[in-house]
Design an enzyme around this catalytic site. Sequence first.
Site, PDB file in Angstrom:
ATOM      1  N   ASP A  56       0.691  -1.244   0.010  1.00 52.14           N
ATOM      2  CA  ASP A  56       0.022   0.106   0.039  1.00 52.14           C
ATOM      3  C   ASP A  56       0.836   1.485   0.073  1.00 52.14           C
ATOM      4  O   ASP A  56       2.144   1.101   0.438  1.00 52.14           O
ATOM      5  CB  ASP A  56      -0.796  -0.111   1.242  1.00 52.14           C
ATOM      6  CG  ASP A  56      -2.061   0.764   1.007  1.00 52.14           C
ATOM      7  OD1 ASP A  56      -2.278   1.165   0.017  1.00 52.14           O
ATOM      8  OD2 ASP A  56      -2.514   1.225   2.245  1.00 52.14           O
ATOM      9  N   TRP A  62       3.016   8.035  -2.487  1.00 56.45           N
ATOM     10  CA  TRP A  62       4.181   8.069  -3.038  1.00 56.45           C
ATOM     11  C   TRP A  62       4.320   9.179  -4.297  1.00 56.45           C
ATOM     12  O   TRP A  62       5.040   9.897  -4.231  1.00 56.45           O
ATOM     13  CB  TRP A  62       4.669   6.866  -3.546  1.00 56.45           C
ATOM     14  CG  TRP A  62       6.345   6.583  -3.770  1.00 56.45           C
ATOM     15  CD1 TRP A  62       7.402   6.602  -3.004  1.00 56.45           C
ATOM     16  CD2 TRP A  62       6.789   6.877  -5.198  1.00 56.45           C
ATOM     17  NE1 TRP A  62       8.537   6.518  -3.720  1.00 56.45           N
ATOM     18  CE2 TRP A  62       8.337   6.918  -4.980  1.00 56.45           C
ATOM     19  CE3 TRP A  62       6.337   7.125  -6.266  1.00 56.45           C
ATOM     20  CZ2 TRP A  62       8.993   7.140  -6.174  1.00 56.45           C
ATOM     21  CZ3 TRP A  62       7.010   7.456  -7.553  1.00 56.45           C
ATOM     22  CH2 TRP A  62       8.346   7.321  -7.673  1.00 56.45           C
ATOM     23  N   HIS A 112       2.466   3.240  -9.119  1.00 52.89           N
ATOM     24  CA  HIS A 112       2.010   2.055  -9.282  1.00 52.89           C
ATOM     25  C   HIS A 112       3.475   1.404  -9.942  1.00 52.89           C
ATOM     26  O   HIS A 112       3.715   0.309  -9.774  1.00 52.89           O
ATOM     27  CB  HIS A 112       0.960   1.637 -10.128  1.00 52.89           C
ATOM     28  CG  HIS A 112      -0.188   2.132  -9.405  1.00 52.89           C
ATOM     29  ND1 HIS A 112      -0.477   1.709  -7.853  1.00 52.89           N
ATOM     30  CD2 HIS A 112      -1.365   3.022  -9.606  1.00 52.89           C
ATOM     31  CE1 HIS A 112      -1.706   2.364  -7.700  1.00 52.89           C
ATOM     32  NE2 HIS A 112      -2.226   3.011  -8.799  1.00 52.89           N
ATOM     33  N   SER A 160     -10.884  -7.121  -4.643  1.00 54.73           N
ATOM     34  CA  SER A 160     -12.110  -6.910  -5.615  1.00 54.73           C
ATOM     35  C   SER A 160     -12.579  -5.499  -5.282  1.00 54.73           C
ATOM     36  O   SER A 160     -13.702  -5.528  -5.806  1.00 54.73           O
ATOM     37  CB  SER A 160     -12.927  -8.309  -4.898  1.00 54.73           C
ATOM     38  OG  SER A 160     -12.899  -8.404  -3.215  1.00 54.73           O
ATOM     39  N   GLU A 161     -12.349  -4.926  -4.113  1.00 51.78           N
ATOM     40  CA  GLU A 161     -13.113  -3.543  -3.921  1.00 51.78           C
ATOM     41  C   GLU A 161     -11.969  -2.549  -4.894  1.00 51.78           C
ATOM     42  O   GLU A 161     -12.655  -1.195  -5.012  1.00 51.78           O
ATOM     43  CB  GLU A 161     -12.858  -3.012  -2.567  1.00 51.78           C
ATOM     44  CG  GLU A 161     -13.815  -4.072  -1.655  1.00 51.78           C
ATOM     45  CD  GLU A 161     -13.539  -5.451  -1.644  1.00 51.78           C
ATOM     46  OE1 GLU A 161     -12.201  -5.638  -1.378  1.00 51.78           O
ATOM     47  OE2 GLU A 161     -14.458  -6.296  -1.658  1.00 51.78           O
ATOM     48  N   ARG A 205     -12.196   2.115  -8.100  1.00 50.47           N
ATOM     49  CA  ARG A 205     -11.498   3.139  -8.691  1.00 50.47           C
ATOM     50  C   ARG A 205     -11.660   3.712 -10.035  1.00 50.47           C
ATOM     51  O   ARG A 205     -12.288   3.012 -10.943  1.00 50.47           O
ATOM     52  CB  ARG A 205      -9.842   2.702  -8.482  1.00 50.47           C
ATOM     53  CG  ARG A 205      -9.487   2.463  -6.942  1.00 50.47           C
ATOM     54  CD  ARG A 205      -7.928   2.325  -6.978  1.00 50.47           C
ATOM     55  NE  ARG A 205      -7.672   1.997  -5.539  1.00 50.47           N
ATOM     56  CZ  ARG A 205      -6.497   1.946  -5.065  1.00 50.47           C
ATOM     57  NH1 ARG A 205      -5.433   2.284  -5.861  1.00 50.47           N
ATOM     58  NH2 ARG A 205      -6.385   1.584  -3.667  1.00 50.47           N
ATOM     59  N   LEU A 215      11.003 -20.456  -4.265  1.00 52.60           N
ATOM     60  CA  LEU A 215      10.125 -19.380  -3.456  1.00 52.60           C
ATOM     61  C   LEU A 215       8.712 -19.644  -4.108  1.00 52.60           C
ATOM     62  O   LEU A 215       8.628 -19.606  -5.655  1.00 52.60           O
ATOM     63  CB  LEU A 215      10.491 -17.979  -3.811  1.00 52.60           C
ATOM     64  CG  LEU A 215       9.545 -16.939  -3.022  1.00 52.60           C
ATOM     65  CD1 LEU A 215       9.578 -16.921  -1.439  1.00 52.60           C
ATOM     66  CD2 LEU A 215       9.602 -15.538  -3.660  1.00 52.60           C
ATOM     67  N   ARG A 234      -5.188  -1.558   8.900  1.00 59.29           N
ATOM     68  CA  ARG A 234      -6.527  -2.592   8.454  1.00 59.29           C
ATOM     69  C   ARG A 234      -6.119  -3.559   7.532  1.00 59.29           C
ATOM     70  O   ARG A 234      -5.181  -3.628   6.721  1.00 59.29           O
ATOM     71  CB  ARG A 234      -7.564  -1.676   8.101  1.00 59.29           C
ATOM     72  CG  ARG A 234      -7.065  -0.774   6.907  1.00 59.29           C
ATOM     73  CD  ARG A 234      -8.363   0.039   6.291  1.00 59.29           C
ATOM     74  NE  ARG A 234      -8.186   1.210   5.208  1.00 59.29           N
ATOM     75  CZ  ARG A 234      -7.554   2.321   5.457  1.00 59.29           C
ATOM     76  NH1 ARG A 234      -7.615   2.748   6.657  1.00 59.29           N
ATOM     77  NH2 ARG A 234      -7.477   2.797   4.231  1.00 59.29           N
ATOM     78  N   LEU A 235      -7.111  -4.702   7.531  1.00 63.44           N
ATOM     79  CA  LEU A 235      -6.724  -5.634   6.696  1.00 63.44           C
ATOM     80  C   LEU A 235      -7.268  -5.422   5.459  1.00 63.44           C
ATOM     81  O   LEU A 235      -6.882  -6.158   4.323  1.00 63.44           O
ATOM     82  CB  LEU A 235      -7.520  -7.145   7.238  1.00 63.44           C
ATOM     83  CG  LEU A 235      -6.589  -7.701   8.243  1.00 63.44           C
ATOM     84  CD1 LEU A 235      -7.339  -9.163   8.752  1.00 63.44           C
ATOM     85  CD2 LEU A 235      -5.276  -8.368   7.307  1.00 63.44           C
ATOM     86  N   GLU A 267       0.934 -12.693  12.710  1.00 62.09           N
ATOM     87  CA  GLU A 267       1.579 -11.542  13.397  1.00 62.09           C
ATOM     88  C   GLU A 267       1.429 -10.267  12.622  1.00 62.09           C
ATOM     89  O   GLU A 267       1.363 -10.584  11.384  1.00 62.09           O
ATOM     90  CB  GLU A 267       2.846 -11.584  13.702  1.00 62.09           C
ATOM     91  CG  GLU A 267       3.186 -12.856  14.773  1.00 62.09           C
ATOM     92  CD  GLU A 267       2.744 -12.567  15.962  1.00 62.09           C
ATOM     93  OE1 GLU A 267       2.802 -11.063  16.511  1.00 62.09           O
ATOM     94  OE2 GLU A 267       2.389 -13.351  16.658  1.00 62.09           O
TER      95      GLU A 267
HETATM   96  C1  IPE Z   1      -5.579  -2.928  -0.285  1.00 62.78           C
HETATM   97  O1  IPE Z   1      -5.032  -1.450  -0.308  1.00 62.78           O
HETATM   98  C2  IPE Z   1      -5.570  -3.399  -1.581  1.00 62.78           C
HETATM   99  C3  IPE Z   1      -4.132  -3.784  -2.164  1.00 62.78           C
HETATM  100  C4  IPE Z   1      -2.858  -3.271  -1.489  1.00 62.78           C
HETATM  101  C5  IPE Z   1      -4.318  -4.488  -3.381  1.00 62.78           C
HETATM  102  P1  IPE Z   1      -6.222  -0.361  -0.534  1.00 62.78           P
HETATM  103  O2  IPE Z   1      -5.612   0.949  -0.801  1.00 62.78           O
HETATM  104  O3  IPE Z   1      -7.023  -0.688  -1.568  1.00 62.78           O
HETATM  105  O4  IPE Z   1      -6.981  -0.646   0.818  1.00 62.78           O
HETATM  106  P2  IPE Z   1      -7.918   0.663   1.419  1.00 62.78           P
HETATM  107  O5  IPE Z   1      -9.190   1.172   0.413  1.00 62.78           O
HETATM  108  O6  IPE Z   1      -7.068   1.734   2.047  1.00 62.78           O
HETATM  109  O7  IPE Z   1      -8.577  -0.086   2.815  1.00 62.78           O
HETATM  110  C1  IPE Z   2      -1.441   0.379  -3.431  1.00 67.99           C
HETATM  111  O1  IPE Z   2      -1.410   1.602  -3.517  1.00 67.99           O
HETATM  112  C2  IPE Z   2      -1.774  -0.264  -4.889  1.00 67.99           C
HETATM  113  C3  IPE Z   2      -3.245  -0.908  -4.855  1.00 67.99           C
HETATM  114  C4  IPE Z   2      -4.165  -0.860  -4.028  1.00 67.99           C
HETATM  115  C5  IPE Z   2      -3.418  -1.600  -6.337  1.00 67.99           C
HETATM  116  P1  IPE Z   2      -2.648   2.758  -3.310  1.00 67.99           P
HETATM  117  O2  IPE Z   2      -3.160   2.922  -4.902  1.00 67.99           O
HETATM  118  O3  IPE Z   2      -3.570   2.288  -2.583  1.00 67.99           O
HETATM  119  O4  IPE Z   2      -2.018   3.799  -2.700  1.00 67.99           O
HETATM  120  P2  IPE Z   2      -2.539   4.931  -1.615  1.00 67.99           P
HETATM  121  O5  IPE Z   2      -3.255   3.916  -0.513  1.00 67.99           O
HETATM  122  O6  IPE Z   2      -3.548   5.756  -2.522  1.00 67.99           O
HETATM  123  O7  IPE Z   2      -1.424   5.753  -1.150  1.00 67.99           O
HETATM  124 MG    MG Z   3      -4.118   2.273  -0.625  1.00 68.50          MG
END
Ligand code: IPE
Ligand code: IPE
Ligand code: MG
Length: 244
Positions: free
Chosen positions: A24, A29, A41, A70-71, A75, A135, A198-199, A211
């Site tokens: 994340d 960044w 990305h 899946s969420e 975007r 791996l 969060r997960l 952990e």
């Molecule tokens: C979790 O990150 C999904 C991935 C890293 C692929 P998100 O950036 O989508 O999570 P939320 O929306 O902040 O919870």
């Molecule tokens: C993680 O980075 C990549 C994916 C979720 C695919 P984000 O795009 O969620 O980056 P932030 O959370 O907006 O910084």
């Molecule tokens: Mg994110």
Amino acid sequence: MTLVAASVGDGAAGGCRHLAIIMDGNGRWAKAKRLPRIAGHREGVEAVRRVVEAAPGLGLEMLTLYAFSSENWKRPADEVSDLMGLLHHYVKNEIDTLHKNGVRLDFIGDWQALKPDLVRLLAAARDRTSANTGLRLIMALNYGGQGEIVRAARALATDAAAGLIVPDDITAEMLEARLDTAGLPPPDAVLRTSGELRLSNFLLWQTAYAEFLVTETLWPDFDGPALATALDEFSRRERRFGGR
Ligand code: IPE
Ligand code: IPE
Ligand code: MG
């Protein structure tokens, strides 16, 4: 930064065999550098390369990477399409190197619902590396933990309706065997970059006793030494699994 006799010396990542990572912070960044999100990305893919390269030397046997949830379809369409393009690019360009290094590539989530040409590429990469013994790299694509559990429940219900199993006899192991991760040990640790606590629907079942490792580092800045630091923290945790 102190680097980390434990994870180098014992060859077993301080006991961490399976690490799952919520990658994340790509967007933040890019924002901090006044760049478009795609630049974050793109650098995120470089971080994947670095971590996959460093992982076996730190004793990891399995690495599960949350690449697209899946969420994440919520975007904007152009960001989704950029992410799919980068995924295509990564697998296409990296598969020779991964194969040469003995990496076995696999996928969890509803990845078969992605675009047909991408699904073909992913399936070919999985098949080509399936006999490798290095791996295990598992990419979570179009993955959501709730959806995965629903699919497993549906499979159990189908078997029950067909008279193959009896509902009262259903066990945790039987549900586990119908998850996308069937046959894999659960992650010892979940690492999330960029400081969120969060997960986000990642491996809900499998993280029962994982952990949590959280770093403020944004994913595009993550690298081998950062991984070693995280695994060092893991090695200092006391795991109890409900015992004493
Ligand atoms: C979790 O990150 C999904 C991935 C890293 C692929 P998100 O950036 O989508 O999570 P939320 O929306 O902040 O919870
Ligand atoms: C993680 O980075 C990549 C994916 C979720 C695919 P984000 O795009 O969620 O980056 P932030 O959370 O907006 O910084
Ligand atoms: Mg994110």
